[in-house]
Scaffold this motif. Structure first.
Motif, PDB file in Angstrom:
ATOM      1  N   ASN A   1       0.851  -1.187   0.000  1.00  0.00           N
ATOM      2  CA  ASN A   1       0.000   0.000   0.000  1.00  0.00           C
ATOM      3  C   ASN A   1       0.882   1.230   0.000  1.00  0.00           C
ATOM      4  O   ASN A   1       2.006   1.220   0.479  1.00  0.00           O
ATOM      5  CB  ASN A   1      -0.964   0.004   1.189  1.00  0.00           C
ATOM      6  CG  ASN A   1      -0.224  -0.021   2.499  1.00  0.00           C
ATOM      7  OD1 ASN A   1       0.977  -0.101   2.533  1.00  0.00           O
ATOM      8  ND2 ASN A   1      -0.957   0.019   3.590  1.00  0.00           N
ATOM      9  N   THR A   2       0.371   2.274  -0.560  1.00  0.00           N
ATOM     10  CA  THR A   2       1.103   3.537  -0.589  1.00  0.00           C
ATOM     11  C   THR A   2       0.428   4.498   0.370  1.00  0.00           C
ATOM     12  O   THR A   2      -0.798   4.510   0.501  1.00  0.00           O
ATOM     13  CB  THR A   2       1.096   4.134  -2.006  1.00  0.00           C
ATOM     14  OG1 THR A   2      -0.257   4.311  -2.426  1.00  0.00           O
ATOM     15  CG2 THR A   2       1.813   3.212  -2.982  1.00  0.00           C
ATOM     16  N   PRO A   3       1.189   5.316   1.049  1.00  0.00           N
ATOM     17  CA  PRO A   3       0.565   6.272   1.963  1.00  0.00           C
ATOM     18  C   PRO A   3      -0.235   7.314   1.189  1.00  0.00           C
ATOM     19  O   PRO A   3       0.068   7.637   0.040  1.00  0.00           O
ATOM     20  CB  PRO A   3       1.758   6.912   2.688  1.00  0.00           C
ATOM     21  CG  PRO A   3       2.922   6.684   1.782  1.00  0.00           C
ATOM     22  CD  PRO A   3       2.641   5.412   1.039  1.00  0.00           C
ATOM     23  N   ASN A   4      -1.270   7.796   1.848  1.00  0.00           N
ATOM     24  CA  ASN A   4      -2.099   8.827   1.226  1.00  0.00           C
ATOM     25  C   ASN A   4      -1.290  10.098   1.022  1.00  0.00           C
ATOM     26  O   ASN A   4      -0.321  10.358   1.723  1.00  0.00           O
ATOM     27  CB  ASN A   4      -3.310   9.136   2.107  1.00  0.00           C
ATOM     28  CG  ASN A   4      -4.254   7.971   2.194  1.00  0.00           C
ATOM     29  OD1 ASN A   4      -4.233   7.099   1.344  1.00  0.00           O
ATOM     30  ND2 ASN A   4      -5.072   7.944   3.220  1.00  0.00           N
ATOM     31  N   ASP A   5      -1.718  10.872   0.063  1.00  0.00           N
ATOM     32  CA  ASP A   5      -1.048  12.152  -0.168  1.00  0.00           C
ATOM     33  C   ASP A   5      -1.228  13.030   1.054  1.00  0.00           C
ATOM     34  O   ASP A   5      -2.336  13.148   1.594  1.00  0.00           O
ATOM     35  CB  ASP A   5      -1.643  12.852  -1.394  1.00  0.00           C
ATOM     36  CG  ASP A   5      -1.346  12.079  -2.676  1.00  0.00           C
ATOM     37  OD1 ASP A   5      -0.309  11.388  -2.720  1.00  0.00           O
ATOM     38  OD2 ASP A   5      -2.149  12.171  -3.622  1.00  0.00           O
ATOM     39  N   PRO A   6      -0.174  13.665   1.508  1.00  0.00           N
ATOM     40  CA  PRO A   6      -0.328  14.532   2.682  1.00  0.00           C
ATOM     41  C   PRO A   6      -1.182  15.750   2.351  1.00  0.00           C
ATOM     42  O   PRO A   6      -1.133  16.269   1.229  1.00  0.00           O
ATOM     43  CB  PRO A   6       1.111  14.940   3.011  1.00  0.00           C
ATOM     44  CG  PRO A   6       1.850  14.778   1.725  1.00  0.00           C
ATOM     45  CD  PRO A   6       1.180  13.656   0.988  1.00  0.00           C
ATOM     46  N   LYS A   7      -1.970  16.152   3.327  1.00  0.00           N
ATOM     47  CA  LYS A   7      -2.801  17.339   3.115  1.00  0.00           C
ATOM     48  C   LYS A   7      -1.918  18.573   3.133  1.00  0.00           C
ATOM     49  O   LYS A   7      -0.992  18.668   3.932  1.00  0.00           O
ATOM     50  CB  LYS A   7      -3.860  17.452   4.223  1.00  0.00           C
ATOM     51  CG  LYS A   7      -4.958  16.422   4.112  1.00  0.00           C
ATOM     52  CD  LYS A   7      -6.002  16.641   5.162  1.00  0.00           C
ATOM     53  CE  LYS A   7      -6.763  17.905   4.841  1.00  0.00           C
ATOM     54  NZ  LYS A   7      -7.884  18.135   5.730  1.00  0.00           N
TER      55      LYS A   7
END
Length: 137
Positions: free
Chosen positions: A53-59
């Motif tokens: 899994n890839t981490p979500n894009d940072p806000k």
């Protein structure tokens, strides 16, 4: 008729419950359960697929725009003029994903000044504007 007496009369009917067969049945059931429980808990060996899994894009950081009672505009606690405000909004609108503009306005500021800042944000391309207020005490 006396219950459970040993007076020598064998002709009388004994009306006590015989516990021996009940204990025998319970012991047999206990042995059966002891033998079958390890078989029931046997797990099926499965080769599960592997996934990454890839981490979500940072806000992006939120932009704090404040307007004081005199009508001065502050971009992240730094005072800016109208031209600098427009250029900062244009730079922020180019970021992906776009940051949110948090607008804090003094209670005494004219609504016209707040509307000017909101219009500058809209013309600059920022779509998300949030109003920050303080709760009543």
């Amino acid at each position: 008729m006396a219950f459970g007496t040993l007076d020598g009369d064998d002709d009388e009917v004994m009306s006590e419950i015989n516990m021996t067969p009940l204990v025998d049945v319970m012991l047999v059931l206990l042995i059966i359960f002891i033998i079958t429980i390890p078989v029931i808990n046997h797990a099926v060996k499965i080769d599960l697929p592997r996934a990454t899994n890839t981490p979500n894009d940072p806000k992006p950081q939120n932009i704090n725009v404040s307007i004081d009672a005199a009508g001065k505009v502050f971009w992240n606690q730094v005072e800016v003029d109208q031209a600098t405000l427009a250029s900062n909004i244009a730079l922020a609108a180019q970021q992906q994903p776009q940051p949110e503009l948090h607008l804090r306005a003094d209670r005494e500021v004219r609504y016209e000044r707040v509307a000017e800042v909101m219009a500058a944000a809209q013309h600059g391309g920022l779509g998300k504007i949030g109003f920050i207020t303080e709760p009543k005490q």
